[in-house]
Design a protein around this motif. Sequence first.
Motif, PDB file in Angstrom:
ATOM      1  N   SER A   2       0.824  -1.195   0.000  1.00 49.79           N
ATOM      2  CA  SER A   2       0.000   0.000   0.000  1.00 49.79           C
ATOM      3  C   SER A   2       0.862   1.250   0.000  1.00 49.79           C
ATOM      4  CB  SER A   2      -0.926  -0.001   1.217  1.00 49.79           C
ATOM      5  OG  SER A   2      -0.195  -0.099   2.411  1.00 49.79           O
ATOM      6  N   ASN A   3       0.219   2.371  -0.305  1.00 42.81           N
ATOM      7  CA  ASN A   3       0.926   3.640  -0.411  1.00 42.81           C
ATOM      8  C   ASN A   3       1.363   4.155   0.959  1.00 42.81           C
ATOM      9  OD1 ASN A   3       0.152   3.577  -3.162  1.00 42.81           O
ATOM     10  ND2 ASN A   3      -1.788   4.549  -2.647  1.00 42.81           N
ATOM     11  N   PRO A   4       2.456   4.923   1.006  1.00 39.98           N
ATOM     12  CA  PRO A   4       2.806   5.576   2.268  1.00 39.98           C
ATOM     13  C   PRO A   4       1.714   6.561   2.663  1.00 39.98           C
ATOM     14  CG  PRO A   4       4.134   6.431   0.469  1.00 39.98           C
ATOM     15  CD  PRO A   4       3.409   5.243  -0.064  1.00 39.98           C
ATOM     16  N   VAL A   5       1.511   6.714   3.969  1.00 37.50           N
ATOM     17  CA  VAL A   5       0.453   7.584   4.483  1.00 37.50           C
ATOM     18  C   VAL A   5       1.075   8.765   5.210  1.00 37.50           C
ATOM     19  CG1 VAL A   5      -1.458   7.765   6.110  1.00 37.50           C
ATOM     20  CG2 VAL A   5      -1.229   5.728   4.707  1.00 37.50           C
ATOM     21  N   THR A  34      11.998  14.960   2.881  1.00 39.03           N
ATOM     22  CA  THR A  34      13.390  14.807   3.295  1.00 39.03           C
ATOM     23  C   THR A  34      13.729  13.432   3.853  1.00 39.03           C
ATOM     24  OG1 THR A  34      12.948  15.691   5.508  1.00 39.03           O
ATOM     25  CG2 THR A  34      13.522  17.274   3.791  1.00 39.03           C
ATOM     26  N   VAL A  35      12.759  12.776   4.469  1.00 37.98           N
ATOM     27  CA  VAL A  35      13.013  11.461   5.066  1.00 37.98           C
ATOM     28  C   VAL A  35      12.578  10.332   4.131  1.00 37.98           C
ATOM     29  CG1 VAL A  35      12.556   9.924   7.014  1.00 37.98           C
ATOM     30  CG2 VAL A  35      12.792  12.389   7.392  1.00 37.98           C
ATOM     31  N   LYS A  36      11.338  10.399   3.670  1.00 34.75           N
ATOM     32  CA  LYS A  36      10.823   9.357   2.791  1.00 34.75           C
ATOM     33  C   LYS A  36      11.273   9.525   1.334  1.00 34.75           C
ATOM     34  CE  LYS A  36       8.206   6.624   3.904  1.00 34.75           C
ATOM     35  NZ  LYS A  36       8.404   5.249   4.427  1.00 34.75           N
ATOM     36  N   ARG A  37      11.783  10.711   1.003  1.00 40.00           N
ATOM     37  CA  ARG A  37      12.272  10.996  -0.345  1.00 40.00           C
ATOM     38  C   ARG A  37      11.177  10.815  -1.396  1.00 40.00           C
ATOM     39  NH1 ARG A  37      17.275  13.540   0.239  1.00 40.00           N
ATOM     40  NH2 ARG A  37      18.518  12.425   1.775  1.00 40.00           N
ATOM     41  N   ILE A  38       9.959  11.215  -1.055  1.00 41.59           N
ATOM     42  CA  ILE A  38       8.854  11.127  -2.000  1.00 41.59           C
ATOM     43  C   ILE A  38       9.124  12.060  -3.180  1.00 41.59           C
ATOM     44  CG2 ILE A  38       6.383  11.527  -2.318  1.00 41.59           C
ATOM     45  CD1 ILE A  38       7.037   9.092  -0.602  1.00 41.59           C
ATOM     46  N   ALA A  39       8.914  11.566  -4.404  1.00 43.27           N
ATOM     47  CA  ALA A  39       9.225  12.329  -5.606  1.00 43.27           C
ATOM     48  C   ALA A  39       7.985  12.512  -6.473  1.00 43.27           C
ATOM     49  CB  ALA A  39      10.319  11.629  -6.404  1.00 43.27           C
ATOM     50  N   THR A  59       2.541  15.849  -7.561  1.00 40.15           N
ATOM     51  CA  THR A  59       2.811  16.688  -8.734  1.00 40.15           C
ATOM     52  C   THR A  59       3.915  17.712  -8.500  1.00 40.15           C
ATOM     53  OG1 THR A  59       1.050  18.230  -8.077  1.00 40.15           O
ATOM     54  CG2 THR A  59       0.455  16.442  -9.602  1.00 40.15           C
ATOM     55  N   ALA A  60       4.226  18.008  -7.238  1.00 45.05           N
ATOM     56  CA  ALA A  60       5.291  18.965  -6.938  1.00 45.05           C
ATOM     57  C   ALA A  60       5.796  18.736  -5.519  1.00 45.05           C
ATOM     58  CB  ALA A  60       4.791  20.401  -7.091  1.00 45.05           C
ATOM     59  N   VAL A  61       7.086  18.979  -5.314  1.00 44.82           N
ATOM     60  CA  VAL A  61       7.675  18.863  -3.979  1.00 44.82           C
ATOM     61  C   VAL A  61       8.501  20.106  -3.690  1.00 44.82           C
ATOM     62  CG1 VAL A  61       7.751  16.337  -4.018  1.00 44.82           C
ATOM     63  CG2 VAL A  61       9.706  17.637  -4.852  1.00 44.82           C
ATOM     64  N   ALA A  62       8.524  20.478  -2.430  1.00 41.84           N
ATOM     65  CA  ALA A  62       9.350  21.577  -1.935  1.00 41.84           C
ATOM     66  C   ALA A  62       9.845  21.147  -0.556  1.00 41.84           C
ATOM     67  CB  ALA A  62       8.539  22.871  -1.870  1.00 41.84           C
ATOM     68  N   PRO A  63      10.816  21.869   0.036  1.00 43.70           N
ATOM     69  CA  PRO A  63      11.364  21.440   1.328  1.00 43.70           C
ATOM     70  C   PRO A  63      10.318  21.188   2.412  1.00 43.70           C
ATOM     71  CG  PRO A  63      12.735  23.138   0.386  1.00 43.70           C
ATOM     72  CD  PRO A  63      11.535  23.031  -0.510  1.00 43.70           C
ATOM     73  N   ALA A  64       9.235  21.950   2.426  1.00 51.64           N
ATOM     74  CA  ALA A  64       8.209  21.753   3.450  1.00 51.64           C
ATOM     75  C   ALA A  64       6.819  21.763   2.832  1.00 51.64           C
ATOM     76  CB  ALA A  64       8.315  22.825   4.525  1.00 51.64           C
ATOM     77  N   GLU A  65       6.726  21.204   1.627  1.00 52.49           N
ATOM     78  CA  GLU A  65       5.440  21.241   0.932  1.00 52.49           C
ATOM     79  C   GLU A  65       5.356  20.094  -0.068  1.00 52.49           C
ATOM     80  OE1 GLU A  65       3.606  25.168  -0.147  1.00 52.49           O
ATOM     81  OE2 GLU A  65       3.940  24.378  -2.174  1.00 52.49           O
ATOM     82  N   LEU A  66       4.197  19.440  -0.088  1.00 48.20           N
ATOM     83  CA  LEU A  66       3.958  18.338  -1.006  1.00 48.20           C
ATOM     84  C   LEU A  66       2.613  18.581  -1.672  1.00 48.20           C
ATOM     85  CD1 LEU A  66       5.383  15.519  -1.645  1.00 48.20           C
ATOM     86  CD2 LEU A  66       3.610  14.529  -0.200  1.00 48.20           C
ATOM     87  N   THR A  67       2.602  18.672  -3.002  1.00 46.95           N
ATOM     88  CA  THR A  67       1.360  18.892  -3.739  1.00 46.95           C
ATOM     89  C   THR A  67       0.923  17.581  -4.374  1.00 46.95           C
ATOM     90  OG1 THR A  67       2.010  21.169  -4.218  1.00 46.95           O
ATOM     91  CG2 THR A  67       0.224  20.238  -5.536  1.00 46.95           C
ATOM     92  N   VAL A  68      -0.330  17.225  -4.120  1.00 47.24           N
ATOM     93  CA  VAL A  68      -0.862  15.939  -4.576  1.00 47.24           C
ATOM     94  C   VAL A  68      -2.131  16.168  -5.377  1.00 47.24           C
ATOM     95  CG1 VAL A  68      -1.748  13.692  -3.828  1.00 47.24           C
ATOM     96  CG2 VAL A  68       0.079  14.804  -2.519  1.00 47.24           C
ATOM     97  N   GLU A  69      -2.207  15.569  -6.559  1.00 50.56           N
ATOM     98  CA  GLU A  69      -3.440  15.602  -7.341  1.00 50.56           C
ATOM     99  C   GLU A  69      -4.330  14.457  -6.895  1.00 50.56           C
ATOM    100  OE1 GLU A  69      -5.145  15.240 -11.924  1.00 50.56           O
ATOM    101  OE2 GLU A  69      -2.989  15.344 -11.565  1.00 50.56           O
ATOM    102  N   CYS A  70      -5.533  14.789  -6.464  1.00 46.33           N
ATOM    103  CA  CYS A  70      -6.455  13.801  -5.916  1.00 46.33           C
ATOM    104  C   CYS A  70      -6.939  12.842  -7.004  1.00 46.33           C
ATOM    105  CB  CYS A  70      -7.642  14.515  -5.271  1.00 46.33           C
ATOM    106  SG  CYS A  70      -8.915  13.403  -4.667  1.00 46.33           S
ATOM    107  N   VAL A  71      -6.829  11.571  -6.726  1.00 47.96           N
ATOM    108  CA  VAL A  71      -7.377  10.533  -7.603  1.00 47.96           C
ATOM    109  C   VAL A  71      -8.662   9.965  -7.012  1.00 47.96           C
ATOM    110  CG1 VAL A  71      -6.966   8.251  -8.609  1.00 47.96           C
ATOM    111  CG2 VAL A  71      -5.104   9.938  -8.531  1.00 47.96           C
ATOM    112  N   ASP A  72      -8.681   9.839  -5.689  1.00 52.36           N
ATOM    113  CA  ASP A  72      -9.859   9.280  -5.023  1.00 52.36           C
ATOM    114  C   ASP A  72      -9.890   9.747  -3.569  1.00 52.36           C
ATOM    115  OD1 ASP A  72     -12.182   7.398  -4.919  1.00 52.36           O
ATOM    116  OD2 ASP A  72     -10.915   6.378  -3.460  1.00 52.36           O
ATOM    117  N   VAL A  73     -11.093   9.926  -3.062  1.00 53.39           N
ATOM    118  CA  VAL A  73     -11.281  10.224  -1.640  1.00 53.39           C
ATOM    119  C   VAL A  73     -12.296   9.240  -1.093  1.00 53.39           C
ATOM    120  CG1 VAL A  73     -11.987  11.916   0.082  1.00 53.39           C
ATOM    121  CG2 VAL A  73     -10.802  12.676  -1.960  1.00 53.39           C
TER     122      VAL A  73
END
Length: 257
Positions: A2-5, A34-39, A59-73
Motif C-alpha cells: 500500500s501507499n505511504p500515508v 526529506t526522510v521518505k524521499r517522495i518524488a 505533482t510537486a515537492v518543496a522542502p516543506a510542501e507536497l502537492t498531490v493531485e487527488c485521484v480518489d477520496v
Amino acid sequence: MSNPVFFTAPGTLDQQVPGSAFVLEGPEARHAVTVKRIAVGETVDIADGAGKRLTGTVTAVAPAELTVECVDVADEPRPGIQLVLVQALAKGDRDELAAETATELGIDAVVPWQAERSIVRWKAERAAKAHAKWQSVVTAAAKQARRAWIPEVRAAVDSTGLQTAVAAADLAVILHEDAVRPLRNVLESWLETAPAGDAGSREVLLIVGPEGGISPREVTRLCDAGAVTALLGNHVLRSSTAGPAATVLANDILGRW
C-alpha cells in the motif's frame, strides 16, 4: 504494497474531489520530502486521522510542501465494535510498546491506567508530557500501519476512574492469569448475546495490569463494576505483549478481521 500515508488535520480533506489539488505542509510534508524521499509521480495517501483517506499522485515537492493531485477520496467507517486497550503504566517503556503494537494491530483507543501496583507514576507536572508522548507513539504507529484512523489516547485514569469506564462499557475484560474462562470463550459468549448497534457504538475494554499484576482489591472492584476476568493462553505474558495478543484474538472473534 500500500501507499505511504501522511496525516493532515481532520476536516482538511472535506472539499477534495478527483482532479483537485491538495497541498500538504508542515512537519508531515518535511518528513515526506526529506526522510521518505517522495518524488513527483509517486502515489501517496493523505489521511485526516478520522477515517477520510485521499489517494493521489505527487505533482510537486518543496522542502516543506507536497502537492498531490487527488485521484480518489474515501471514508473508512469505524468497526461496529470498538476495541479499547486499558494499559497499566509500566516501567521500561513497556506500556508505550503495548500501545504502539496494539495500534498497528487495529486498537481504536488507549487508556493509560495508574494501577495500584504501577511503579511508574504520572505526577501532575509530567502527566501532560507523558500523555502527549503516548499520542505521538500511537500516531506514528498508525502511520506505519497505513491507517486512516488515529486511535485516541484518552485521559489517564486511576482505579476509581477505571471503574466508571468499566460501568459504561458494553464489555470489560480483565486479562488475568487466575481467570478460569479463556478470552475466546468470553468474547464468543458476549457476541452471541450482545444487542446490535450502529458502527462504532459498542466498546470492548481489554484491561492489562502492570508488571506486578492487578491487585486482588482492584479485580474485585472492577468486577463489581461489571468487568469479567479472562485467561489469555497458557503462559503469563508481559505487560507489553498481553494487550497486543488480546487485540489479535478479539479482532478475529469479533469479525473485525
